[in-house]
Write a protein that holds these residues in place. Structure first.
Motif, PDB file in Angstrom:
ATOM      1  N   THR A   1       1.234  -0.779  -0.467  1.00 27.46           N
ATOM      2  CA  THR A   1       0.017   0.063  -0.080  1.00 27.46           C
ATOM      3  C   THR A   1       0.977   1.559   0.213  1.00 27.46           C
ATOM      4  O   THR A   1       1.443   0.982   0.663  1.00 27.46           O
ATOM      5  N   VAL A   2       0.841   1.959  -0.923  1.00 26.48           N
ATOM      6  CA  VAL A   2       1.612   3.627  -1.253  1.00 26.48           C
ATOM      7  C   VAL A   2       0.183   4.476  -0.939  1.00 26.48           C
ATOM      8  O   VAL A   2      -0.405   4.624  -0.945  1.00 26.48           O
ATOM      9  N   PHE A   3       2.008   5.823   0.163  1.00 27.04           N
ATOM     10  CA  PHE A   3       1.086   6.605   0.501  1.00 27.04           C
ATOM     11  C   PHE A   3       2.067   7.587  -0.117  1.00 27.04           C
ATOM     12  O   PHE A   3       3.162   7.666  -0.087  1.00 27.04           O
ATOM     13  N   ASN A   4       1.226   8.948  -0.331  1.00 27.77           N
ATOM     14  CA  ASN A   4       2.065   9.864  -0.702  1.00 27.77           C
ATOM     15  C   ASN A   4       2.830  10.392   0.720  1.00 27.77           C
ATOM     16  O   ASN A   4       2.098  10.782   2.025  1.00 27.77           O
ATOM     17  N   PRO A   5       3.362  11.664   0.430  1.00 25.63           N
ATOM     18  CA  PRO A   5       4.398  12.236   1.606  1.00 25.63           C
ATOM     19  C   PRO A   5       2.578  12.933   2.334  1.00 25.63           C
ATOM     20  O   PRO A   5       3.137  12.697   3.664  1.00 25.63           O
ATOM     21  N   LYS A   6       1.604  13.142   2.156  1.00 24.31           N
ATOM     22  CA  LYS A   6       0.762  13.684   2.929  1.00 24.31           C
ATOM     23  C   LYS A   6      -0.348  12.495   3.785  1.00 24.31           C
ATOM     24  O   LYS A   6      -0.651  13.176   4.638  1.00 24.31           O
TER      25      LYS A   6
ATOM     26  N   GLU B   1      -1.153  10.331   2.751  1.00 22.73           N
ATOM     27  CA  GLU B   1      -2.268   9.821   1.634  1.00 22.73           C
ATOM     28  C   GLU B   1      -2.872   8.570   0.706  1.00 22.73           C
ATOM     29  O   GLU B   1      -1.739   8.624  -0.209  1.00 22.73           O
ATOM     30  N   LYS B   2      -3.558   7.729   1.140  1.00 18.63           N
ATOM     31  CA  LYS B   2      -3.336   6.743   0.048  1.00 18.63           C
ATOM     32  C   LYS B   2      -3.399   7.022  -0.980  1.00 18.63           C
ATOM     33  O   LYS B   2      -4.232   7.284  -1.624  1.00 18.63           O
TER      34      LYS B   2
END
Length: 285
Positions: free
Chosen positions: A234-239, A241-242
């Protein structure tokens, strides 16, 4: 009448939708700890069989690199090209040279045996962060920990060991960005991942909840996206958020890193197998 057209920034794709993880081998007991060297070759562990293996980025072949590997779990390369290993057999942190000789960097904290170093990240100054959860092993004689707290430690470039983070249930995965001076710690026992700011002296500040999901191993790409493992990736941005979920056809995805000559191949350890996925992004240096 003035027509105003607004635009919103969209996430750049990290992988082509047509690309799927490719199985390289499923001949292991339980794979862990992938770490890429300067050439993009990936070293990983078959932890129950007490060995370290090497995936050759040029030939796509796997060979045994080291037997009697201290029950190595998580691994990471330092700036000198030495392989660091969370040697779980005797709860130590190892440094392995090219001749496969190991030096024990850490074996205790204030005279008490560590719980079981699990995952590692090295900062831009050469300091080493490692998680120290307690997982009872069938190859240990001890049945309870000497240190009740499950923490994250920091071994400074001057070899001073200190507590970097505590107040966690069961810290496991760890990854950071020297460029952004951020460290991410997954508290898998509490199903949470936190971000910290890294001070000049290596101490951690400004603990913030990054996402309400824990992780086993972790990695980060050049854009600061954080990759958590467990049920696939599962990848999340620096904020926080998925942005993507990547299914892996195994019961458990334990760890992940970027490898390959151009650092654009995602190397994934999952149960008895290893997979490679071609990416549109590269791993963060």
């Amino acid at each position: 009448m003035v027509l105003v057209i607004s635009s919103c920034k969209t996430e750049k794709p990290i992988v082509n939708n047509e690309e799927k993880p490719v199985l390289i081998s499923d001949e292991f007991s339980f794979t862990e700890g992938p770490a890429a060297d300067a050439a993009g070759n990936v070293f990983f562990t078959d932890q129950p069989n007490n060995r370290i293996l090497k995936w050759d980025a040029q030939t796509n072949e796997i060979s045994v690199y080291m037997e009697n590997a201290g029950r190595a779990n998580g691994m990471y390369f330092d700036s000198q090209g030495s392989l660091l290993a969370a040697a779980d057999e005797n709860s130590e942190l190892w440094k392995i040279d090219d001749d496969k000789n190991h030096q024990t960097l850490v074996k205790d904290y204030e005279g008490k045996r560590l719980n079981g170093p699990n995952d590692i990240w090295v900062d831009g100054n050469g300091g080493i962060y490692f998680t120290d959860p307690y997982y009872q092993r069938d190859y240990w004689e001890r049945k309870e920990p000497e240190i009740t707290e499950q923490r994250v430690y920091y071994l400074s470039p001057y070899k001073k060991l200190s507590v970097a983070a505590e107040g966690l249930v069961q810290p496991n995965g760890i990854i950071g960005s020297s460029k952004d001076r951020k460290l991410y710690i997954a508290d898998i026992g509490d199903s949470k991942t936190y971000s910290y700011d890294i001070a000049e002296d290596g101490t951690l500040r400004n603990k913030k909840l990054f996402t309400e999901m824990g992780s086993d191993g972790m990695t980060i790409d050049e854009n600061g996206n954080v990759y958590l493992t467990g049920k696939g990736l599962t990848v999340f941005n620096p904020k926080g958020e998925k942005v993507k979920h990547i299914p892996i056809e195994r019961d458990w995805t334990a760890n992940v890193t970027f490898g390959g000559k151009d650092r654009n191949k995602l190397f994934i350890t999952a149960s008895n197998s290893v997979f490679v996925l071609d990416m549109k992004v590269k791993g963060m240096k």
